[in-house]
Structures are given as structure tokens and as C-alpha cells.
Design a protein around this motif. Structure first.
Motif, PDB file in Angstrom:
ATOM      1  N   GLY A  70       0.827  -1.198   0.000  1.00 46.78           N
ATOM      2  CA  GLY A  70       0.000   0.000   0.000  1.00 46.78           C
ATOM      3  C   GLY A  70       0.862   1.248   0.000  1.00 46.78           C
ATOM      4  N   PRO A  71       0.222   2.382  -0.200  1.00 49.53           N
ATOM      5  CA  PRO A  71       0.985   3.644  -0.186  1.00 49.53           C
ATOM      6  C   PRO A  71       1.545   3.944   1.210  1.00 49.53           C
ATOM      7  N   ASP A  72       2.763   4.421   1.253  1.00 52.47           N
ATOM      8  CA  ASP A  72       3.410   4.836   2.506  1.00 52.47           C
ATOM      9  C   ASP A  72       3.486   3.731   3.547  1.00 52.47           C
ATOM     10  N   GLY A  73       3.702   2.496   3.117  1.00 54.00           N
ATOM     11  CA  GLY A  73       3.878   1.384   4.051  1.00 54.00           C
ATOM     12  C   GLY A  73       2.609   0.835   4.656  1.00 54.00           C
ATOM     13  N   THR A  74       1.472   1.122   4.039  1.00 53.23           N
ATOM     14  CA  THR A  74       0.193   0.630   4.555  1.00 53.23           C
ATOM     15  C   THR A  74      -0.158  -0.730   3.930  1.00 53.23           C
ATOM     16  N   PRO A  75      -1.133  -1.449   4.521  1.00 54.70           N
ATOM     17  CA  PRO A  75      -1.553  -2.732   3.953  1.00 54.70           C
ATOM     18  C   PRO A  75      -2.109  -2.561   2.556  1.00 54.70           C
ATOM     19  N   PRO A  76      -2.135  -3.644   1.793  1.00 52.27           N
ATOM     20  CA  PRO A  76      -1.829  -5.021   2.194  1.00 52.27           C
ATOM     21  C   PRO A  76      -0.332  -5.257   2.322  1.00 52.27           C
ATOM     22  N   PHE A  77      -0.029  -6.306   3.112  1.00 52.19           N
ATOM     23  CA  PHE A  77       1.350  -6.709   3.339  1.00 52.19           C
ATOM     24  C   PHE A  77       1.581  -8.093   2.744  1.00 52.19           C
ATOM     25  N   ARG A  78       2.776  -8.316   2.234  1.00 56.18           N
ATOM     26  CA  ARG A  78       3.200  -9.679   1.918  1.00 56.18           C
ATOM     27  C   ARG A  78       3.902 -10.155   3.180  1.00 56.18           C
ATOM     28  N   VAL A  79       3.463 -11.283   3.718  1.00 57.57           N
ATOM     29  CA  VAL A  79       4.010 -11.792   4.976  1.00 57.57           C
ATOM     30  C   VAL A  79       4.508 -13.217   4.806  1.00 57.57           C
ATOM     31  N   ARG A  80       5.423 -13.593   5.684  1.00 57.80           N
ATOM     32  CA  ARG A  80       5.935 -14.965   5.719  1.00 57.80           C
ATOM     33  C   ARG A  80       5.688 -15.520   7.122  1.00 57.80           C
TER      34      ARG A  80
END
Length: 61
Positions: A27-37
Motif C-alpha cells: 500500500g501507499p506509505d507502508g500501509t496494507p496489504p502486506f506480503r508476509v511470511r
């Protein structure tokens, strides 16, 4: 933020909490969605909901 940890609480009885590391923000400016492990190596896209606690990397130090 990349490196943050997500603690996802189990939604049903018997379902355990899971932890994931943010490896990419989409997302813009570090917002979600996130790719996570997740701890088992599984990667997915997610937007944290009310069952998720975000632990910022600065909180771990």
C-alpha cells in the motif's frame, strides 16, 4: 513496515495463534496489504484485521 511482526490470534477454539513477518508493503506509505511470511515458510498477502496485533520492529528492541 518491513520487518514488523504480526501476531494473528486463532479465531476458533483449538486454533493456535500464528506469527508472521512483514516482508513487503504494497500500500501507499507502508500501509496494507502486506506480503508476509509465516513461521512455516508460507507466504501470503494480508491486511491485518481485529484479530491481529502488529508488533513494530522498534518495540522488540
Amino acid at each position: 513496515m518491513v520487518g514488523d511482526r504480526l501476531l494473528v490470534h486463532g479465531r476458533t477454539v483449538g486454533q493456535h495463534d500464528r506469527q508472521a513477518e512483514v516482508i513487503e508493503t504494497l500500500g501507499p506509505d507502508g500501509t496494507p496489504p502486506f506480503r508476509v511470511r509465516f513461521e512455516d515458510g508460507h507466504e501470503t498477502l494480508m491486511s491485518p484485521g481485529p484479530d491481529t496485533v502488529v508488533r513494530h520492529i522498534t518495540e522488540d528492541k
